[in-house]
Motif scaffolding. Structure first.
Motif, PDB file in Angstrom:
ATOM      1  N   HIS A   1      -6.032   3.131  -6.173  1.00  0.00           N
ATOM      2  CA  HIS A   1      -6.957   4.245  -6.387  1.00  0.00           C
ATOM      3  C   HIS A   1      -7.613   4.151  -7.765  1.00  0.00           C
ATOM      4  O   HIS A   1      -8.831   4.327  -7.904  1.00  0.00           O
ATOM      5  CB  HIS A   1      -6.192   5.563  -6.242  1.00  0.00           C
ATOM      6  CG  HIS A   1      -7.042   6.780  -6.137  1.00  0.00           C
ATOM      7  ND1 HIS A   1      -7.632   7.379  -7.242  1.00  0.00           N
ATOM      8  CD2 HIS A   1      -7.431   7.524  -5.064  1.00  0.00           C
ATOM      9  CE1 HIS A   1      -8.327   8.432  -6.854  1.00  0.00           C
ATOM     10  NE2 HIS A   1      -8.225   8.541  -5.543  1.00  0.00           N
TER      11      HIS A   1
ATOM     12  N   ASP B   1       3.158   4.348  -2.050  1.00  0.00           N
ATOM     13  CA  ASP B   1       2.628   5.378  -2.945  1.00  0.00           C
ATOM     14  C   ASP B   1       2.381   4.861  -4.361  1.00  0.00           C
ATOM     15  O   ASP B   1       1.376   5.230  -4.980  1.00  0.00           O
ATOM     16  CB  ASP B   1       3.547   6.606  -2.963  1.00  0.00           C
ATOM     17  CG  ASP B   1       4.917   6.322  -3.557  1.00  0.00           C
ATOM     18  OD1 ASP B   1       5.645   5.489  -3.000  1.00  0.00           O
ATOM     19  OD2 ASP B   1       5.260   6.955  -4.571  1.00  0.00           O
TER      20      ASP B   1
ATOM     21  N   THR C   1      -0.588   2.585  -4.161  1.00  0.00           N
ATOM     22  CA  THR C   1      -1.790   3.387  -3.950  1.00  0.00           C
ATOM     23  C   THR C   1      -2.305   3.961  -5.262  1.00  0.00           C
ATOM     24  O   THR C   1      -3.514   4.050  -5.481  1.00  0.00           O
ATOM     25  CB  THR C   1      -1.501   4.517  -2.942  1.00  0.00           C
ATOM     26  OG1 THR C   1      -1.233   3.925  -1.661  1.00  0.00           O
ATOM     27  CG2 THR C   1      -2.666   5.478  -2.814  1.00  0.00           C
TER      28      THR C   1
ATOM     29  N   GLY D   1       0.805  -1.221   0.000  1.00  0.00           N
ATOM     30  CA  GLY D   1       0.000   0.000   0.000  1.00  0.00           C
ATOM     31  C   GLY D   1       0.831   1.261   0.000  1.00  0.00           C
ATOM     32  O   GLY D   1       0.380   2.301   0.484  1.00  0.00           O
TER      33      GLY D   1
ATOM     34  N   CYS E   1      -9.265   4.622   2.795  1.00  0.00           N
ATOM     35  CA  CYS E   1      -8.865   3.240   3.052  1.00  0.00           C
ATOM     36  C   CYS E   1      -9.015   2.999   4.554  1.00  0.00           C
ATOM     37  O   CYS E   1      -8.628   3.847   5.351  1.00  0.00           O
ATOM     38  CB  CYS E   1      -7.422   3.031   2.617  1.00  0.00           C
ATOM     39  SG  CYS E   1      -6.682   1.479   3.164  1.00  0.00           S
TER      40      CYS E   1
ATOM     41  N   PHE F   1      -1.884   4.556   1.024  1.00  0.00           N
ATOM     42  CA  PHE F   1      -2.953   3.947   1.811  1.00  0.00           C
ATOM     43  C   PHE F   1      -2.420   3.135   2.982  1.00  0.00           C
ATOM     44  O   PHE F   1      -3.148   2.864   3.945  1.00  0.00           O
ATOM     45  CB  PHE F   1      -3.825   3.054   0.923  1.00  0.00           C
ATOM     46  CG  PHE F   1      -4.783   3.802   0.031  1.00  0.00           C
ATOM     47  CD1 PHE F   1      -5.550   4.834   0.534  1.00  0.00           C
ATOM     48  CD2 PHE F   1      -4.927   3.450  -1.307  1.00  0.00           C
ATOM     49  CE1 PHE F   1      -6.446   5.522  -0.271  1.00  0.00           C
ATOM     50  CE2 PHE F   1      -5.823   4.123  -2.132  1.00  0.00           C
ATOM     51  CZ  PHE F   1      -6.588   5.159  -1.619  1.00  0.00           C
TER      52      PHE F   1
END
Length: 273
Positions: free
Chosen positions: A24, A17, A20, A15, A66, A50
């Motif tokens: 996303h 960057d 994520t 999770g 999240c 997240f």
């Protein structure tokens, strides 16, 4: 044997960057995503990761929440999150629950530069991000994560480019913008993400040892206060473009490009929201 009844979900391991960005994108496209994370994630770009939900119970990135769930009644907790438009996160670093959850696809987005245990038996479709995976062997597909012409490209045979250890250029600056820990110990942050700093300014302490800004700019990433670091560990990232402060709070171009590759694989293989 009867075929396994698959749950309509996509599991993403990791999770951080870049993960994520993938999560996303899939969430916004209607996929039911479950994140599996470790107990002590070490994200640098924490405002767009997240995995921070591991510590805080929840994390919000670009309007998407999240929420951390527990190991009991996992599917029921996932359903509760999905019903209100949230993404569930479970701490399961080893992927012990992957087989029992019987997802339609597993995406390894740990970005460890090596495979930490993902294999093709985990789901009908498996995808690995970056180096450490071989398409057609341990995973079905690999997504290139190296900046350049092939970023986000789907690899159907073979592996992604090996890690060079050299950060991508931002405004012509590469390795100088990334800060590594000068010693082992617990971080004590003085500056914060999105702060403007000058070269050689002290932004954190590790015991009695100062951590200094390597260039002037805006702090884009800084490891969590109190985190136990080892010498040489990546702990901060400075963007030389001070006017790009808003980028500290948004998913990067690199993450969005990789996300596009993952989405293409899922759709092309019939894994639909």
């Amino acid at each position: 044997m009867e075929p396994i009844k698959r749950n309509h979900m996509v599991i993403v391991r990791g999770g951080g960057d870049l993960a994520t960005g993938v999560i996303h994108k899939l969430h916004q496209c209607g996929y039911r995503v479950l994140i599996l994370e470790c107990d002590h994630p070490s994200a640098i770009r924490r405002h767009v990761a997240f995995c921070e939900a591991v510590y805080d119970g929840s994390a919000e990135v670009e309007g998407v929440v999240c929420r951390r769930i527990q190991e009991t009644d996992i599917l029921a907790q996932c359903e509760s999150c999905w019903e209100v438009g949230e993404i569930p996160l479970l701490t399961d670093a080893d992927g012990q629950h992957i087989h029992e959850l019987a997802s339609e696809a597993v995406v390894d987005a740990i970005l460890a530069k090596k495979n930490l245990g993902t294999d093709r038996s985990m789901a009908p479709l498996t995808v690995g991000l970056g180096p450490g995976f071989t398409a057609g062997e341990d995973v079905d597909y690999v997504i290139e994560t190296m900046r350049g012409h092939n970023l986000g490209r789907i690899i159907r045979e073979g592996s992604a480019l090996p890690n060079t250890g050299v950060p991508g250029l931002i405004a012509g600056i590469g390795k100088e913008r990334v800060i590594h820990s000068p010693a082992a110990g617990n971080m004590r942050n003085i500056s914060h993400i999105a702060d403007l700093v000058e070269k050689d300014q002290v932004i954190a302490m590790i015991g009695d040892i100062p951590v200094k800004a390597t260039i002037s700019g805006v702090i884009r990433g800084l490891i969590r206060d109190g985190y136990p670091v080892f010498e040489g560990m990546k702990i901060a990232d400075i963007d030389p473009r001070a006017e790009q402060k808003k980028n500290c709070f948004t998913i990067s171009d690199k993450a969005r490009c990789i996300a596009g590759g993952v989405l293409e694989v899922l759709l092309s293989r019939g894994v639909r929201p």
